[in-house]
Structure formats: C-alpha cells, structure tokens
Design an enzyme around this catalytic site. Structure first.
Site, PDB file in Angstrom:
ATOM      1  N   GLY A 134       0.614  -0.985   0.256  1.00  0.00           N
ATOM      2  CA  GLY A 134       0.248  -0.125  -0.285  1.00  0.00           C
ATOM      3  C   GLY A 134       0.700   1.190  -0.188  1.00  0.00           C
ATOM      4  O   GLY A 134       1.608   1.890  -0.680  1.00  0.00           O
ATOM      5  N   GLY A 187     -13.374  -4.296   8.397  1.00  0.00           N
ATOM      6  CA  GLY A 187     -13.713  -4.710   6.830  1.00  0.00           C
ATOM      7  C   GLY A 187     -12.224  -4.183   6.428  1.00  0.00           C
ATOM      8  O   GLY A 187     -11.635  -4.311   5.231  1.00  0.00           O
ATOM      9  N   LYS A 205       2.708 -10.089  -3.651  1.00  0.00           N
ATOM     10  CA  LYS A 205       3.455  -9.152  -3.039  1.00  0.00           C
ATOM     11  C   LYS A 205       5.195  -9.830  -3.386  1.00  0.00           C
ATOM     12  O   LYS A 205       6.248  -9.021  -2.896  1.00  0.00           O
ATOM     13  CB  LYS A 205       3.315  -8.782  -2.315  1.00  0.00           C
TER      14      LYS A 205
HETATM   15  N1  HSE Z   1      -6.101  -6.921   1.859  1.00  0.00           N
HETATM   16  C1  HSE Z   1      -4.516  -6.636   1.554  1.00  0.00           C
HETATM   17  C2  HSE Z   1      -4.016  -6.747   2.671  1.00  0.00           C
HETATM   18  C3  HSE Z   1      -4.282  -5.538   1.772  1.00  0.00           C
HETATM   19  O1  HSE Z   1      -4.626  -7.056   3.888  1.00  0.00           O
HETATM   20  O2  HSE Z   1      -3.613  -5.855   3.291  1.00  0.00           O
HETATM   21  C4  HSE Z   1      -4.305  -5.579  -0.557  1.00  0.00           C
HETATM   22  O3  HSE Z   1      -3.305  -6.666  -0.600  1.00  0.00           O
END
Ligand code: HSE
Length: 426
Positions: A134, A187, A205
């Site tokens: 992110g 969420g 990733k």
């Molecule tokens: N769903 C991912 C997380 C975020 O929980 O880190 C987007 O890759």
C-alpha cells in the site's frame, strides 16, 4: 506548467482515495511539483458513486475505448483489482501509448511480462508502487534507493488483514475464527477472506518484491505458500511465554545455495523489530550488502495510504518520461539459470502432546539427535489429564531433517500427536 491528464479505472475504495488526493492537493502539486494534474475522467459503472465523489456525469466513461481515445488522458490509473477485465483495460491503455499506474498485485504477479513487453513496445510507462504494501514506498526504495546493493534478504509483514487477526489472537487470546469475524466486521477482511488468510495476497507481493530485490524473475509458483488458517491460540500463547510473536511473513533470501522465497506463519523473537508491527500495519525489513539493514513501516491498505502510492507514481511518471524497464529476464518462466532452494533451513517451534511418563522426553530428544537436529529450548506445561503439551524450539536445521525426525517421533510410545510445526526467524 506541465499539464497531466489522468483517468481512473474503478472508483472503489482506492480509486476514491486517489481521486480525493489528486483533487484536494491539485494546487499543492502545482507548487511543489510544477505539475498541473487533472482527473479528466473515470471508468465506473456506478455513476452515482462517481458523482458523489465530485466528478461530472460527462466525465464518467462507460467503455475503455472512451478512455484510451481521449487525447487529454496521459496516465491511466487501474484500481479495479483482479485479472479481468483489468488486464484487457491495461493492455488497451498501453497499446494506445498511455502510461499505466496500477495497484493490482494479482495482475502484476501473474502477467507482468506481457504488460511490460507492451509498455516497452509503445514506450509507455508502467508503474506499480501501490501493488505492494500500500502506502509504504517499497518498490521505489528497491528500484531507486538501493541500486548500490546486492540485496541479501527481504522479510516483511506484507498483509494487513492477517496481521490484524494474529495481533488480536495474541493480545486477546481469541481463536482464529473469532479474530477473523472481527476483521470482517471492521472491513479489513473480505466476506471471502481466502486471498488474505491463505497467503495468496502476500505471495503475489513477495513474487514482485523478491524479483526486484534479487534481479531475477520469481514467479508465484516459486514461492512456498502457507496461510494462517491452521494457527491455534495455543501456539500463540506458548510462543508468547517463550518470548516469540507469531506473524505471517513473506521471506526472500539470496543465499549461497540459491534463492528461497516463502510465505508462512513465522515466530519472531520479541526483540526483532517485526514483532512490534501490530494490527493492520505492514513493515518490510531489507538487508543490502552496502547499506546493511533498513526497515519501512506503514499502512499496507486503505483509500488514502494506497492512493498515496498511486499519486506518487503519477507524479513520478509525469516527471520521468524516459521510462525504465526491468533489466532481468522478465519472461513468464524467467531465467533458467536461477537456482531455488527447496530444502531451506530454519529454526522450528514444535508442539507435541505427550504422555507424562518417564523417558518420553529423552526418546524425543534422541530422535532429534539422530537426525542432527539440535534442540535449543524445551518447555513442558503442567499436566492436563495425563496429556502434556511440550514445546521444543530447535536450532537452525534443514527442514527435511526436522520432518524425518518428526515422522519417527510420531511413532514413539507416549507421543500422542505432533500438533504444530512453525518456522522461527531469529
Ligand atoms: N488485503 C490486503 C491486506 C491489502 O490485508 O494487506 C491489499 O493487498
């Protein structure tokens, strides 16, 4: 002043965050970057959502063709997620010579070669900072900040949902199911949590990050993957008593024997900086041969953190039009010469249920010794109905030796079960 036109494909959480940053900070970017960035249009089925964010109805495209044929659009931001239709849209944008900025880790991990080859052909930019961790600027750190280094390892908490769940289990003694429910209520976790809890998201990733770190293609098939669905609150509790915290780690190592890349629940000692990365936060620890250790920490998901990474790519793309592509063989299969380690070495946390009777522990220790697995620590917990939990922490040992020893240990009279085997990074 240079004018930059942006189109956003998908106005969900991340698309909305990106739109907000680009519009709220328009004057700030003029002043600080010398760029006049305008969101020209968005591709979004839900026109009401687009209008509620501030777009005019006339700015909402209903097809990708409308977007790629707009001469005012220089940069296409893809934040739809998943492989299709995102892949088709990104390829169409690149074929039209538009630069693409994407947050789509699955698309990138699975189809990077195809996208990059189209980008190269059209001399278009292809940026993906938001695809990994992110808002944490890990891709640019690897590409633009650590070129002097041969990277030896990259280890990180690269999934926020699982970190939230494991933190809750550790702090509140919740079961996996209880913690997952809470993550869904807040969420963090999706209704179908598979991509996060089974380690797929982290695998995508790690495939991207370790390819960049080690300058060779690491396909998702090269990444050993285990999720957190089998983690029990007992493991977390006994680990805690011994000074360890359980995290879902993505680990990439470039060793003398080859590269190893794996995603799995891992105990880390409490004095390891990754142990104190809690809740939905992410962090990546890198060791380079020149710089030594560095660590990046921050939010790996969310509208504004992920929007931050996207907007930094938009600005970078607008200011560096001499685009750079990967120098390694980024074809789907990658470089055949790259050697991967399959039998990696690690420390292990092993939990057994045994009978509390004379000689059982000594037999277990004997089998480990026979397989050359050295024991570092043993904890036997007070008796419960004659069944005693025993936790053994090994020194660094080959995984194959540990597994062979455990096959024999299961057969010892007085050993009821091997309840868990969890790798431990010191
Ligand atoms: N769903 C991912 C997380 C975020 O929980 O880190 C987007 O890759």
């Amino acid at each position: 002043m240079k004018k930059v036109g942006v189109a956003i494909l998908g106005l969900g959480v991340v698309g909305g965050g990106t739109y907000k940053i680009l519009t709220d900070n328009k004057e700030y970017f003029k002043k600080t970057q010398g760029l006049d960035i305008t969101v020209e249009m968005a591709l979004e089925k839900n026109v009401d959502r687009a209008v509620s964010l501030g777009l005019a109805k006339s700015q909402v495209a209903s097809s990708i063709e409308e977007v790629v044929s707009n001469p005012n659009v220089d940069i296409v931001v893809e934040v739809i997620g998943g492989v299709e239709p995102a892949k088709t849209f990104v390829l169409k944008a690149l074929m039209s010579g538009k630069t693409v900025v994407t947050s789509n880790k699955e698309l990138f991990a699975k189809h990077w070669p195809e996208l990059e080859s189209e980008a190269k052909k059209m001399n278009a930019g292809l940026f993906f900072e938001a695809s990994c961790v992110g808002g944490v600027p890990i891709i640019r750190t690897l590409q633009e900040g650590m070129q002097a280094n041969k990277i030896q390892s990259i280890k990180g908490i690269i999934n926020g949902t699982t970190n939230y769940i494991l933190t809750k289990m550790a702090n509140e003694g919740s079961s996996y199911e209880e913690a997952l429910k809470e993550a869904q209520r807040l969420g963090y976790a999706e209704f179908n949590p598979t991509a996060d809890v089974e380690g797929f998201d982290a695998t995508y990733k790690l495939s991207i990050l370790s390819s960049l770190a080690f300058n060779t293609k690491i396909a998702i098939e090269n990444v050993h993957r285990e999720g957190i669905t089998g983690v029990s609150k007992e493991d977390i509790k006994y680990g805690k008593e011994l000074g360890y915290t359980l995290k879902l780690l993505g680990i990439g190592k470039n060793t003398e024997n080859g590269i190893e890349v794996r995603v799995h629940p891992t105990f880390v000692a409490n004095d390891n900086p990754l142990a104190s990365v809690n809740d939905s936060f992410n962090a990546v620890h890198i060791v380079g041969d020149s710089v030594g250790e560095i660590m990046l920490y921050g939010r790996g998901a969310g509208a504004l953190p992920t929007g931050s990474a996207i907007v930094s790519d938009v600005i970078f793309a607008a200011r560096h039009t001499n685009y750079h592509y990967t120098m390694f063989d980024n074809s789907a299969k990658g470089n055949k010469e790259t050697k991967f380690v399959s039998d990696f070495t690690s420390q292990y946390f092993i939990r057994l249920s045994v009978q509390d009777s004379t000689g059982v522990l000594s037999k277990i220790a004997g089998v480990f010794a026979k397989h050359n697995v050295s024991i570092r620590e043993v904890k036997q917990v007070a008796e419960r109905d004659g069944k005693v939990p025993v936790v053994i922490i090994t020194h660094i040992s080959p995984e194959s030796a540990v597994n062979k020893a455990l096959e024999k240990i299961k057969l010892i009279d007085g050993v009821f079960s091997v309840d868990s085997v969890i790798r431990l990074e010191s």
